[in-house]
Design a protein around this motif. Structure first.
Motif, PDB file in Angstrom:
ATOM      1  N   PHE A  71       0.882  -1.195   0.139  1.00  0.00           N
ATOM      2  CA  PHE A  71      -0.177  -0.169  -0.178  1.00  0.00           C
ATOM      3  C   PHE A  71       0.751   1.134   0.020  1.00  0.00           C
ATOM      4  CE2 PHE A  71      -3.234  -2.800   1.751  1.00  0.00           C
ATOM      5  CZ  PHE A  71      -4.378  -2.432   0.982  1.00  0.00           C
ATOM      6  N   ARG A  72       0.406   2.158  -0.576  1.00  0.00           N
ATOM      7  CA  ARG A  72       1.121   3.585  -0.407  1.00  0.00           C
ATOM      8  C   ARG A  72       0.526   4.219   0.885  1.00  0.00           C
ATOM      9  NH1 ARG A  72       1.198   7.865  -5.106  1.00  0.00           N
ATOM     10  NH2 ARG A  72       2.556   8.863  -3.754  1.00  0.00           N
ATOM     11  N   PRO A  73       1.539   5.030   1.361  1.00  0.00           N
ATOM     12  CA  PRO A  73       1.288   5.575   2.688  1.00  0.00           C
ATOM     13  C   PRO A  73      -0.181   6.301   2.643  1.00  0.00           C
ATOM     14  CG  PRO A  73       3.378   6.126   1.948  1.00  0.00           C
ATOM     15  CD  PRO A  73       2.739   5.577   0.849  1.00  0.00           C
ATOM     16  N   GLY A  74      -1.038   5.700   3.697  1.00  0.00           N
ATOM     17  CA  GLY A  74      -2.184   6.394   3.962  1.00  0.00           C
ATOM     18  C   GLY A  74      -3.404   5.666   3.096  1.00  0.00           C
ATOM     19  N   ALA A  75      -2.971   5.060   2.243  1.00  0.00           N
ATOM     20  CA  ALA A  75      -4.015   4.455   1.197  1.00  0.00           C
ATOM     21  C   ALA A  75      -5.045   3.471   1.880  1.00  0.00           C
ATOM     22  CB  ALA A  75      -3.445   3.896   0.030  1.00  0.00           C
ATOM     23  N   ARG A  76      -4.280   2.712   2.585  1.00  0.00           N
ATOM     24  CA  ARG A  76      -5.356   1.559   3.164  1.00  0.00           C
ATOM     25  C   ARG A  76      -6.237   2.204   4.254  1.00  0.00           C
ATOM     26  NH1 ARG A  76      -6.595  -1.064   7.571  1.00  0.00           N
ATOM     27  NH2 ARG A  76      -7.284  -3.370   7.614  1.00  0.00           N
TER      28      ARG A  76
END
Length: 227
Positions: free
Chosen positions: A90-95
């Motif tokens: 996951f990209r940072p903050g995406a989840r």
């Protein structure tokens, strides 16, 4: 007339939801080298956000003597193998943002130029029910930067583009989302998105919530209504 409320958020996958671009690049170089060619980082960056059929033709011009479908299958299999070994990057903050949207009752869709089997692999590795609909590269009538994938997602969700926010990381993806009529957020990763038409640029999704997306949507629609 009041602006429509936010009904759905549509996500690009590679580079936006998950940082799989290095996986694609790791698959591309040995493929070209197998046929005696060379493949640079700059060439790889030029493919970010491009439809897989168009990308496959570029590999053919670089000397890969395989059919378009065979190239797509080979690269997809390689990236899926890497995902199976490492899990979802996951990209940072995406989840967290995706979970926040789901908790708020906002519909979510995945709009990707990757093949459906690849998209399903990513979705199935997410530890909650993440998306109401998936539009993949083999579903779209025309690839990004055409608006078709986003319009197809809107139709599948039963919403209109003015009720939607799209999140993208590449110029082609942004052009597709903007052309569909969705309010569009750019979250750059590997390539510059300057001039691609994003209505807002967020350096990261870290710390963002469903309320942030809803506020952006309301502000964008108010500006549009005032024109």
């Amino acid at each position: 007339m009041s602006a429509p409320p936010l009904s759905a958020v549509l996500w690009d996958m590679d580079g936006t939801l998950v940082d799989t671009e290095p996986y694609w690049m790791a698959a591309e170089t040995p493929l070209v080298e197998r046929f005696g060619g060379t493949w640079s980082h700059e060439q790889a960056l030029a493919l970010v956000g491009l439809g897989l059929e168009d990308s496959a033709r570029i590999f053919q011009s670089a000397g890969v003597r395989m059919s378009v479908d065979a190239i797509i299958d080979h690269l997809t299999d390689d990236v899926m193998r890497q995902l199976g070994e490492t899990g979802v990057p996951f990209r940072p903050g995406a989840r967290e943002l995706l979970a926040s949207l789901r908790a708020a009752g906002i519909k979510t869709g995945l709009v990707t130029m990757s093949m459906r089997r690849m998209a399903r692999t990513v979705v199935d590795l997410i530890d909650f029910e993440a998306f109401d609909v998936v539009i993949a590269g083999d579903d779209s009538t025309r690839p990004k930067p055409f608006p078709d994938p986003y319009l197809q997602a809107c139709e599948a969700l039963g919403v209109t583009p003015d009720e939607v926010v799209a999140i993208e990381d590449s110029p082609n993806g942004l052009r597709s989302a903007v052309a569909s009529g969705a309010a569009t957020i750019g979250v750059p990763l590997m390539v510059s998105i300057a001039g691609a038409g994003a209505h807002a640029v967020w350096p990261t999704l870290e710390g963002r919530t469903a309320q942030d997306v809803a506020s952006f949507h309301a502000e964008h629609r108010a500006k549009e209504a005032a024109k």
